[in-house]
Design an enzyme around this catalytic site. Structure first.
Site: not given
Ligand code: FAD
Ligand code: NA
Length: 389
Positions: A179, A362, A289, A175, A258, A312, A360
């Site tokens: 917004r 957080d 970024r 997805r 990665r 980065e 991954y």
């Protein structure tokens, strides 16, 4: 060795396990890390020239909706009221991310209300006319329409993956949130903030317990020292948070990752970009970024004539690189299943964390997963004397 538990890796997963077993069960825990510092990838340090706190392995934003995790982390640190926001530069113009009504109206030079914008994106996203997206490019168009996809997602994703999106599987993006309000807060979680005294102070407080001993610069696979796989496994229970493929000497092949390269620079100006993260959406800029660390702590009294930035760059990891993001190809998933069987059969060794599970995570997820491992595996073992499985 008089430890009741050996934890390999001092990231948030390993330290949460260590702290809980030391505090809740009064057991002695030995934590080793092959790096020269604790904290895993969340480690930060003051840049020597400016005093500005730099997240050494990439910017880390803490956010969670998990009340138990929030209560737990607040035992070790207070949090600032920082709210993360990200901007992106495209063709010499700066837009808000994630894509919201502000982004849409600026991009289409319009003044759409929410329903008009929704109708426009729906129409643009209908381009494939019911055809199933066969690659990431088609998936992007299918989700948000070609104009927004090509401006903000296509080239950024190509840089992240160093691959043409036509050659990437559609499944990489399930997805793309749009917004239909002007809300450009990056995270939707109930709790968000940055540790008031920095990540390293937080992490050190977790490890600061009479039952915890930390040994740095110790590699579990270095058999010339006492806390190695060969010397420990079978004698003392182990929680292992390093790479699962490495533990089994890559018997089922390499899992692919990665990695990122961060180019640090101290600039002789007070403020470089006016925000903490600026994405670069276009193909002609080689980095993805720029992070400017002073903006993570506007409440601090930092020097006003210098600033620290990270550019980065993203690429595939080779042996010896830091593995950062699991790539998760079909071949990886097959190898992972084989590694999971090996891990389950490895007696009195539990595998956890992002490297140990090839997922991954957080920070709040790593902490939550560690608490679950304590609840489900280690509490029965240390609390009731059950077998460790
Ligand atoms: P790690 O932090 O990786 O810790 C594993 C430790 O094990 C390392 O210290 C390693 O040196 C050690 N180790 C490995 N092998 C051995 C060995 N053989 N012997 C001894 N020690 C070993 N999370 C967020 O919530 N917000 C963010 O904004 C965010 N940004 C991120 C940005 C990047 C670039 C990355 C890579 C991650 C980010 N994360 C973020 C995720 C966060 O870093 C992880 O949740 C956290 O690191 C997970 O902790 P861990 O303990 O599982 O792994
Ligand atoms: Na096991």
């Amino acid at each position: 060795m008089d430890a009741d538990l050996v934890v390999v890796g001092s990231g948030f997963f390993g330290l949460t396990v260590a702290e809980r077993i030391a505090e809740q069960y009064g057991r002695k825990v030995l934590v080793i890390d092959r790096r020269s510092h604790i904290g895993g990838n969340a480690y930060s340090e003051a840049n020597p020239e400016t005093g500005i706190e730099v997240h050494k392995y990439g910017a880390h934003l803490f956010h969670t909706s998990n009340e138990r995790v929030w209560e737990y982390v607040n035992r070790f640190t207070a949090f600032t009221s920082y709210q993360h926001r990200v901007y992106t530069t495209h063709k010499g113009e700066v837009f808000q991310m994630p894509i919201n009504l502000g982004t849409i109206n600026q991009f289409f030079r319009s003044a759409y209300g929410p329903d008009e914008a929704r109708a426009l994106i729906k129409e643009q996203a209908a381009e494939l006319d019911g055809k199933t997206p066969e690659n990431l490019d088609e998936q992007g168009v299918n989700l948000i329409g070609r104009p927004l996809y090509e401006a903000f997602i296509r080239n950024y994703t190509a840089k992240q993956w160093q691959t043409d999106p036509r050659d990437l599987p559609a499944s990489i993006i399930s997805r793309l949130p749009v917004r239909y309000t002007y809300d450009n807060r990056y995270f939707n979680d109930r709790f968000e903030g940055l540790p008031v005294d920095g990540y390293t102070a937080w992490i050190e407080r977790m490890a600061d317990h009479k039952n915890i001993e930390v040994k740095l610069g110790v590699d579990f696979f270095d058999e010339s020292q006492p806390i190695s796989k060969g010397n420990v496994v079978g004698n003392v229970p182990v929680v292992y948070t390093g790479p699962v493929d490495k533990y089994f000497d890559y018997a089922e092949g390499d899992l692919s990752w990665r990695t990122i390269d961060l180019k640090e620079e101290v600039l002789d100006i007070g403020d470089f970009q006016g925000c903490s993260v600026m994405n670069y959406a276009d193909a002609d800029v080689p980095f993805t970024r720029i992070h400017e660390f002073r903006h993570f702590h506007p409440e601090r009294d930092y020097t006003t004539d210098k600033t620290v930035i990270h550019r980065e760059y993203s690429r595939f990891a080779e042996h010896g690189d830091e593995p950062y993001y699991p790539i998760n190809t079909a071949a990886d998933r097959e190898k992972l299943l084989a590694y999971r069987d090996l891990a389950a059969a490895e007696k009195s060794v539990l595998f956890g964390g992002r490297l140990g599970t090839y997922k991954y995570l957080d920070m709040h997820m790593a902490i939550g997963a560690a608490m679950s491992m304590v609840d489900n595996k280690l509490a029965p073992y240390f609390g009731k004397g059950d077998a460790l499985v």
